[in-house]
Design a protein around this motif. Sequence first.
Motif: not given
Length: 471
Positions: A71-79, A96-110, A121-126
């Motif tokens: 369905t939808a975007l998942l048909k074109k992209m793995e997330i 000064q603060e301590t925080y957590t970031v999360y690595l998002i990976e995406t790539r074209p499906a199959e 995969p393409d990666t970025l932190w959020r």
Amino acid sequence: MLNPVWNFQGFFSVVRMRIASSADSSSNNSRSQMIMADSGSSDEVAVICNTDITSTESENNLINTMVERGTALLKKMEISVAEADKRTGKNTVNMQETYTVYLIETRPAESVSEEGTPVAPDTLWRRYSEFELLRTYLLVTYPYIIVPPLPEKRAEFVWHKLSADNLDPDFVERRRVGLENFLLRLASHPVLSNDNIFFLFLTEEKGWREAVLETGFQDKADSRLKSLSAMFRVKNPDKRFTALKHYSEDLSTVISQLLRIRARVADRLYGVYKVHANYGRVFSEWSAIEKEMGDGLQSAGHHMDTYAASIDDILEEEEHYADQLKEYLFYTEAVRSVCRKHELIQYELEMAAQDLSYKKQQKEELETGTVRIFSLKGMTSKLFGQETQEQRESKVSALEQSIQEGEDALKEKNAESQEFVEKAWNDIERFKEQKEKDLREALISYAIMQISMCKKGIQVWSNAKECFNKM
């Protein structure tokens, strides 16, 4: 009382278990069962589950069922949200603060490279706050949609051995799973998956925040005071949305009670398991003073120690099932958000109709010369005399134009209301199907985990019995 409009039978239905023929596997000899869930209709949903759950199978069970790859975007992209990382930096007030970031990976499906291996995969932190900004934007932009909730920012419904620290590694890992589930929910939604800001969130690390702020969504957000006023002042609320709002409140209460009960059970279960370590200690001490019975007692003590230690992994796995319930606890607020928006639209529609009715009444009074004695106009006429014909005609002409504008505004509000109801109810039906399927399968998987836990307890005591027999 939970409203029947939601066909509660589909959620709290009787679960029938039909044992399928057991099959041998080369990797293990565990038995599979066919779980048949009665959804209250003649159709039955078959779910293949294993009562002896391995770590891989357990992880697969945690994947939400309505996230479908076709369905939808998942048909074109793995997330995926592949990992979390703790960082330190300065916040907006230069502290000064301590925080957590999360690595998002995406790539074209199959997608595969020329060598036949998967494309990197393409990666970025959020940060979590960026996920919050994305969801707030979606709530404002699509008020008729039940926007998937984010995982909790701080642990709720915890039992005493579970850390409530939002930087605790186990909590961060569960949140990582929840954030991935949030993205997959969005990517599988027929409307939200096509949003450009959401796509930029997945693909553009820099400039995304500026892009979402440029949409001006913050100016469109309804104030809480405005929504609260509409709730109390609307005269003709839609009974379906009223029933839905009451249902979401009832569901929130039910799930909260389940989570509290589960936390209390976890506390007591943890204590029961850990007390078994005393068996192990006593059996070991006893074995030291026995010659013939020593080996058997020592072995039984080891089994008790193993049993006592197993509760940590069991309760950690339970937390994932608790998180699935929490997701729907937070979903209930998203449902109420849609109901509040409808109340606001309905209130504005009623105000437009009331304003138009008042203007038509004014026009009628001017044309007929009828004046209500206790009105402001009646008092003015008594004091300063009647208006001239030219004055009345001028006012009638102005009112006719104002009435035409009011009729156009009423038509626009009517069209807005009808469009909102149609879109909202389509999404509500989609959500209803998702909810019933997800919660049914989560509860079945939780029951299977409990069965597996009991089987392991039986196995420990069976092993202890064998040790005693050999003494």
